[in-house]
Structures are given as C-alpha cells and as structure tokens.
Design a protein around this motif. Structure first.
Motif, PDB file in Angstrom:
ATOM      1  N   THR A   1       0.831  -1.199   0.000  1.00 54.40           N
ATOM      2  CA  THR A   1       0.000   0.000   0.000  1.00 54.40           C
ATOM      3  C   THR A   1       0.867   1.252   0.000  1.00 54.40           C
ATOM      4  O   THR A   1       0.582   2.223  -0.715  1.00 54.40           O
ATOM      5  N   ALA A   2       1.939   1.228   0.806  1.00 56.39           N
ATOM      6  CA  ALA A   2       2.843   2.380   0.859  1.00 56.39           C
ATOM      7  C   ALA A   2       3.567   2.569  -0.462  1.00 56.39           C
ATOM      8  O   ALA A   2       3.794   3.698  -0.904  1.00 56.39           O
ATOM      9  N   GLY A   3       3.949   1.466  -1.108  1.00 55.00           N
ATOM     10  CA  GLY A   3       4.659   1.534  -2.385  1.00 55.00           C
ATOM     11  C   GLY A   3       6.112   1.916  -2.219  1.00 55.00           C
ATOM     12  O   GLY A   3       6.471   2.691  -1.340  1.00 55.00           O
ATOM     13  N   GLY A   4       6.969   1.320  -3.033  1.00 50.55           N
ATOM     14  CA  GLY A   4       8.376   1.695  -3.039  1.00 50.55           C
ATOM     15  C   GLY A   4       9.148   1.313  -1.798  1.00 50.55           C
ATOM     16  O   GLY A   4      10.158   1.940  -1.485  1.00 50.55           O
ATOM     17  N   VAL A   5       8.685   0.279  -1.072  1.00 50.61           N
ATOM     18  CA  VAL A   5       9.346  -0.129   0.174  1.00 50.61           C
ATOM     19  C   VAL A   5       9.695  -1.608   0.094  1.00 50.61           C
ATOM     20  O   VAL A   5       8.902  -2.427  -0.363  1.00 50.61           O
ATOM     21  N   GLU A   6      10.886  -1.952   0.551  1.00 51.92           N
ATOM     22  CA  GLU A   6      11.369  -3.332   0.588  1.00 51.92           C
ATOM     23  C   GLU A   6      11.190  -3.860   2.012  1.00 51.92           C
ATOM     24  O   GLU A   6      11.847  -3.397   2.953  1.00 51.92           O
ATOM     25  N   LEU A   7      10.280  -4.823   2.207  1.00 57.06           N
ATOM     26  CA  LEU A   7       9.979  -5.351   3.535  1.00 57.06           C
ATOM     27  C   LEU A   7      10.957  -6.430   3.958  1.00 57.06           C
ATOM     28  O   LEU A   7      11.271  -7.324   3.189  1.00 57.06           O
ATOM     29  N   ARG A   8      11.431  -6.333   5.187  1.00 55.86           N
ATOM     30  CA  ARG A   8      12.118  -7.450   5.853  1.00 55.86           C
ATOM     31  C   ARG A   8      11.279  -7.795   7.083  1.00 55.86           C
ATOM     32  O   ARG A   8      11.252  -7.029   8.049  1.00 55.86           O
ATOM     33  N   ASN A   9      10.549  -8.912   7.009  1.00 55.40           N
ATOM     34  CA  ASN A   9       9.604  -9.255   8.067  1.00 55.40           C
ATOM     35  C   ASN A   9      10.237 -10.167   9.108  1.00 55.40           C
ATOM     36  O   ASN A   9      10.647 -11.280   8.812  1.00 55.40           O
ATOM     37  N   LEU A  10      10.296  -9.661  10.334  1.00 56.08           N
ATOM     38  CA  LEU A  10      10.763 -10.449  11.472  1.00 56.08           C
ATOM     39  C   LEU A  10       9.610 -10.717  12.431  1.00 56.08           C
ATOM     40  O   LEU A  10       9.799 -10.765  13.651  1.00 56.08           O
ATOM     41  N   GLY A  11       8.409 -10.861  11.862  1.00 58.49           N
ATOM     42  CA  GLY A  11       7.299 -11.353  12.666  1.00 58.49           C
ATOM     43  C   GLY A  11       7.515 -12.826  12.945  1.00 58.49           C
ATOM     44  O   GLY A  11       7.703 -13.617  12.022  1.00 58.49           O
ATOM     45  N   LEU A  12       7.491 -13.214  14.231  1.00 62.70           N
ATOM     46  CA  LEU A  12       7.847 -14.579  14.625  1.00 62.70           C
ATOM     47  C   LEU A  12       6.788 -15.108  15.582  1.00 62.70           C
ATOM     48  O   LEU A  12       6.694 -14.666  16.735  1.00 62.70           O
ATOM     49  N   GLY A  13       5.977 -16.045  15.098  1.00 63.85           N
ATOM     50  CA  GLY A  13       4.870 -16.559  15.884  1.00 63.85           C
ATOM     51  C   GLY A  13       5.294 -17.035  17.266  1.00 63.85           C
ATOM     52  O   GLY A  13       6.174 -17.879  17.404  1.00 63.85           O
ATOM     53  N   GLY A  14       4.655 -16.479  18.300  1.00 62.04           N
ATOM     54  CA  GLY A  14       4.931 -16.880  19.678  1.00 62.04           C
ATOM     55  C   GLY A  14       6.277 -16.453  20.197  1.00 62.04           C
ATOM     56  O   GLY A  14       6.672 -16.865  21.296  1.00 62.04           O
ATOM     57  N   SER A  15       7.001 -15.601  19.476  1.00 65.54           N
ATOM     58  CA  SER A  15       8.405 -15.346  19.816  1.00 65.54           C
ATOM     59  C   SER A  15       8.770 -13.869  19.814  1.00 65.54           C
ATOM     60  O   SER A  15       9.949 -13.535  19.707  1.00 65.54           O
TER      61      SER A  15
END
Length: 388
Positions: free
Chosen positions: A193-207
């Motif tokens: 939605t923001a556009g032009g952004v490179e995501l690095r996702n460190l969402g970690l279930g339960g952690s």
C-alpha cells in the motif's frame, strides 16, 4: 529448461540460506541466533519464510519452482495450507496452494508429535507473454520450504532493489497467522500500500518476547525504517512483570539505536484482543474446542490481577507509550497505539476467529491502516519511500 542456482542474489527478505541434501532452506534469523538459543518454537517460526520472495527479470514463458514443504499441524484443528504468490510486473498472476511435503502433527492435549513424510511440490507458471518482465515469487508465510530448483525456458537476471528497507518485528499476527496467502499478511499489505518499500519481516509466531538477540539482529540489519510490535506474546506466556518489561523495552530500543541512531523507529502496542485486555496470561487453547472447526484461545489468569505487576494488554499499551514519552530526546522514535489498527469496534465487525489472531479481512484492514498512519506524508515513515 535452464536451471538457475538459488542464491542470495535472487532471494529477498531472509538472513541466510542453509544448504540441505535437497536444496536450500531460507532462514529469517542468522545462524548465531539459532545456535545461541535453539528454542524449538523460535527455530520453527524463523524457518517459515514470511515476507520472503524470489525477485528476477526474464523473458521466459514458463517458470517452474520445486519446493519441499514442511508444515506443523495440530490434531483436531484444521489449518490452511501455505501458498506461493507469483506476481508479474507487480500484478498477481498465480496463487499456488502447496501440496505434499512433510507434516509434523502435534497433539495439544498430550504434547506428543508424530512425523508424516510426503513428496515435493512443483509450482508451474506457463504461457507468460513475450518480452522482459519482473517476476516476484512470494514464499509461504506459514510453512517451511526447502527450495530445490528453479527452471525457466529463458535465462533469469536477479533484481537488486534500490528501494528503502522497512524492518518489522512482531508476533504471530505480524508473522501472518490466519492470513490465507503470503501477500495478504498485514506487513506485506502495508508495504504494498505504501509503495516503493522493501519489507524485511521479522514477525515470529509466539516469539516476540523482547529478546535481546532480536534487538541485535535489527541493529545489524540495513534499515531505512524500523517498527517493533511487542506485548501480546509477553502476556500469552506470562513471561514478565511490569518492573522487568519496561527496562527490557528500553534496552531493546537502546540496542537498535547502536546501529540505527537516527532511523525512524515506531514502537507499536498490541491490537485489541478481548481475552487479554484486562486478564493476564498465560494463554492456552480451550480444551473444549479441540477437535472442532473453531479452536479457541483463552486467558488463564484472573481478571484485573495487575496489583503485583502482572501484565495485560491495557497495562502494556500504557507502558509502551510511557517509554516513548521518557525518550523524548529521540525525535525519530514514535508510538503507535495498536487500537488504531484494530480496536474493540473492529472486533465486533471482524471478530478474531480463534480469539487471538485476525482473519484475512482483518489483516488487510490492519495493513492499510498501518500504511495510512505510518507511511503517509508527515507521518513517522512519511519520507522513507523517497529516500532512495
């Protein structure tokens, strides 16, 4: 068909690639973390490539990606299979549901597990139009995959994105739990939605437990924008009291600031979750719902029991806001109340199906609201997409 080696040049959103007998396994956390703290939950979650994708350009008309999935299932509770989303020049072309692979089944009542091996999976995209095109292959957010081979009928060229990097850390909600596809988890929705952004996702279930090693990972990761969403897992595990939680948050931020002294940093409090708003953890699976199509989570603490520093989501929101207020000299540190992303009114219209995790529609809502509040002009990340 041309076989292209699966290397770091092709894969975005991961820390490193581990060679295996079949191919390679992407890891979202570096080896030193996995060696230092080999917690089974953490190891399993970081190996699920949430937010990771192959990006390349090619004139190929046919693309094949062979993978070997490994998934966790729970006896008596059905879980949707992972998917691979293929975008051609920024438009969703194919959503491929995984089949086969290995299955590790856990019995939540006894704690025992059993292994069930299965065959590899092959994602095929055929009949692509002629001419050069950008291809993004988003890997599943909820299953581990070994990457076996990438085959095309024309050569591929890795694409090195000049876009600014947004690093996000959070719990299973940020990881994507209950979302149906890898590009429908709320951080990906926000990034797109923001556009032009490179995501690095460190969402970690339960952690998402304010672990110092996660702060060091973020400190050492290139980033133009950083967000950390903490609280729900601390309550789920009943792992801290207020006296230890607040200094731990300060220390987490201090460590990040060692590597990113001026990077925009947003501290995000938990979204609404009725079972833990005023009731401490630990959280648990309601045994009465096992074996049904509607497994539910419950809080096992006592309603309103905060006198001795036990944490609820209401307490945590106030504590996180206070941390930012006490660090007012840091003009690039911001607070976002998670209730602005998903609040009690939203829970009435889009209830959490299991009492803890948002569904696909709520993921989309949270992602769009995050982009509106954080990436908008004048907001915390307002100038980030234009930095590069």
């Amino acid at each position: 068909m041309i076989a292209t080696p699966l290397t770091n040049d092709l894969l975005h959103g991961v820390a490193e690639l581990e060679p295996t007998p079949r191919g390679i396994t992407p890891h979202r956390l570096p080896a030193w973390v996995r060696q230092q703290f080999p917690d089974p939950q953490l190891l399993a979650m970081q190996a699920q490539p949430s937010g990771a994708r192959l990006i390349f350009s090619t004139t190929a008309s046919r693309i094949e990606l062979a993978t070997h999935p490994v998934r966790i299932t729970y006896r008596g509770a059905d879980r949707a299979r992972g998917r691979i989303d293929i975008f051609i020049d920024g438009v969703l072309h194919t959503r491929d549901e995984l089949t086969g692979g290995d299955r590790n089944e856990i019995d939540l009542q006894t704690g025992t597990s059993s292994a069930h091996p299965g065959p590899a999976h092959r994602t095929v995209v055929a009949g692509l139009p002629p001419g050069n095109k950008q291809v993004e292959m988003w890997l599943p957010h909820n299953e581990t995959v070994e990457l076996i081979d990438l085959l095309t009928d024309e050569p591929v060229v890795p694409e090195h994105s000049p876009r600014p990097v947004w690093v996000h850390h959070g719990s299973s909600i940020s990881h994507g739990s209950n979302a149906l596809a890898p590009t429908e988890i709320w951080p990906v929705v926000a990034a797109r939605t923001a556009g032009g952004v490179e995501l690095r996702n460190l969402g970690l279930g339960g952690s998402a437990l304010v672990d110092p090693f996660l702060a060091r990972v973020i400190r050492d990761t290139p980033a133009d924008a950083i967000s950390i969403k903490l609280g729900i897992n601390v309550v789920n595990l009943d792992s801290m009291r207020l006296r230890s939680f607040v200094p731990a948050i300060h220390g987490f931020v201090d460590t990040i600031r060692e590597g990113h002294p001026d990077t925009p940093l947003v501290l995000v409090s938990p979204i609404f979750c009725g079972i833990h708003e005023n009731t401490p953890g630990p959280g648990a699976v309601d045994p009465a719902t096992l074996g049904t199509d509607h497994v539910q989570f419950i809080a096992t603490g006592s309603l309103g029991d905060t006198a001795h520093g036990r944490l609820t989501l209401e307490v945590i929101r106030g504590a996180l806001r206070s941390v930012v207020e006490h660090r007012s000299e840091d003009s690039n540190l911001h607070f976002l109340d998670g209730l602005e992303l998903y609040g009690p009114v939203d829970a009435d219209t889009l209830p959490l199906p299991d009492g803890l995790h948002p569904d696909a529609e709520a993921h989309d809502l949270i992602g769009r609201r995050f982009a509106e509040r954080v990436f908008a002009p004048g907001a915390a990340f307002g100038g980030v997409p234009d930095r590069h």
